[in-house]
Scaffold this motif. Structure first.
Motif, PDB file in Angstrom:
ATOM      1  N   PRO A   1       0.280  -0.966   0.242  1.00 47.54           N
ATOM      2  CA  PRO A   1       0.724  -0.206  -0.002  1.00 47.54           C
ATOM      3  C   PRO A   1       0.863   1.121  -0.202  1.00 47.54           C
ATOM      4  CG  PRO A   1       0.366  -0.813   1.851  1.00 47.54           C
ATOM      5  CD  PRO A   1       0.458  -2.187   1.417  1.00 47.54           C
ATOM      6  N   LYS A   2       0.048   2.651  -0.375  1.00 47.04           N
ATOM      7  CA  LYS A   2       0.885   3.230  -1.025  1.00 47.04           C
ATOM      8  C   LYS A   2       0.343   4.980   0.338  1.00 47.04           C
ATOM      9  CE  LYS A   2       2.242   2.441  -5.543  1.00 47.04           C
ATOM     10  NZ  LYS A   2       1.740   3.028  -6.521  1.00 47.04           N
ATOM     11  N   PRO A   3       0.913   5.915   0.496  1.00 42.12           N
ATOM     12  CA  PRO A   3      -0.195   7.060   1.564  1.00 42.12           C
ATOM     13  C   PRO A   3      -1.350   7.446   0.822  1.00 42.12           C
ATOM     14  CG  PRO A   3       2.060   6.864   1.045  1.00 42.12           C
ATOM     15  CD  PRO A   3       2.431   6.414  -0.012  1.00 42.12           C
ATOM     16  N   GLU A   4      -1.145   6.999  -0.576  1.00 42.98           N
ATOM     17  CA  GLU A   4      -2.727   8.033  -1.345  1.00 42.98           C
ATOM     18  C   GLU A   4      -3.436   6.844  -1.810  1.00 42.98           C
ATOM     19  OE1 GLU A   4       0.860   7.746  -2.859  1.00 42.98           O
ATOM     20  OE2 GLU A   4       0.299   7.067  -4.975  1.00 42.98           O
ATOM     21  N   ASP A   5      -3.338   5.640  -0.424  1.00 45.92           N
ATOM     22  CA  ASP A   5      -4.275   4.535  -0.561  1.00 45.92           C
ATOM     23  C   ASP A   5      -5.096   5.107   0.756  1.00 45.92           C
ATOM     24  OD1 ASP A   5      -2.376   2.261  -1.756  1.00 45.92           O
ATOM     25  OD2 ASP A   5      -3.817   3.408  -3.288  1.00 45.92           O
ATOM     26  N   THR A   6      -4.923   6.166   1.193  1.00 40.85           N
ATOM     27  CA  THR A   6      -5.059   6.530   2.913  1.00 40.85           C
ATOM     28  C   THR A   6      -6.428   6.791   2.644  1.00 40.85           C
ATOM     29  OG1 THR A   6      -3.099   6.594   3.985  1.00 40.85           O
ATOM     30  CG2 THR A   6      -5.502   7.644   4.285  1.00 40.85           C
ATOM     31  N   ALA A   7      -7.492   6.123   3.026  1.00 41.96           N
ATOM     32  CA  ALA A   7      -8.935   6.470   2.997  1.00 41.96           C
ATOM     33  C   ALA A   7      -9.917   5.677   3.392  1.00 41.96           C
ATOM     34  CB  ALA A   7      -9.514   6.424   1.414  1.00 41.96           C
ATOM     35  N   ILE A   8     -11.463   5.988   3.854  1.00 43.08           N
ATOM     36  CA  ILE A   8     -11.983   4.685   4.458  1.00 43.08           C
ATOM     37  C   ILE A   8     -12.704   3.695   3.725  1.00 43.08           C
ATOM     38  CG2 ILE A   8     -14.146   4.790   5.051  1.00 43.08           C
ATOM     39  CD1 ILE A   8     -14.284   7.698   6.402  1.00 43.08           C
ATOM     40  N   TYR A   9     -12.722   2.978   3.538  1.00 43.08           N
ATOM     41  CA  TYR A   9     -13.043   1.461   2.700  1.00 43.08           C
ATOM     42  C   TYR A   9     -14.753   1.015   2.802  1.00 43.08           C
ATOM     43  CZ  TYR A   9      -8.187   1.500   0.448  1.00 43.08           C
ATOM     44  OH  TYR A   9      -7.111   1.991  -0.085  1.00 43.08           O
TER      45      TYR A   9
END
Length: 124
Positions: free
Chosen positions: A86-94
């Motif tokens: 994972p990358k920092p840009e994958d940070t999110a609510i899933y």
């Protein structure tokens, strides 16, 4: 009516791995197409991937192909999202979603039931 509940979110380091789970109840799970979406702060909800009711067909947003994998275990009424590197840009609510349509859907409008979401934070 279908209830879906996500779990497995949390903090992960970039380059690590994380697996999200989505448990469904209230209807025959094996007859539901399932999908994952995500929403980052200040951004619209976006499609991550989806899987057919049998598990034989999957679809992913292009940017995530090769890093994220969706699978399901119909005996456990559960769908999974394996997040590798994972990358920092994958940070999110899933969010997990279920669809009663016979084909896999890539648009949020194709899903009838949604979970509350689970936060994933990727640190650099």
């Amino acid at each position: 009516q279908v209830q879906v509940v996500e779990s497995g979110g949390g903090l992960v380091q970039a380059g690590g791995s994380l697996r999200l789970s989505c448990a469904a109840s209230g209807r025959t799970f094996s007859r539901l197409a399932m999908g994952w979406f995500r929403q980052a702060p200040g951004k619209e909800r976006e499609f991550v991937g989806s899987i057919s009711w049998s598990g034989t067909q999957t679809a992913y947003t292009d940017s995530l192909k090769g890093r994220f994998t969706i699978s399901r275990d119909n005996a456990k009424n559960t769908m999974y999202l394996q997040m590798n590197s994972p990358k920092p840009e994958d940070t999110a609510i899933y969010y997990c979603a279920a669809s009663s349509r016979p084909t896999i859907e890539v648009s949020a409008t194709g899903y009838d039931y949604w979970g509350q979401g689970t936060q994933v934070t990727v640190s650099s």
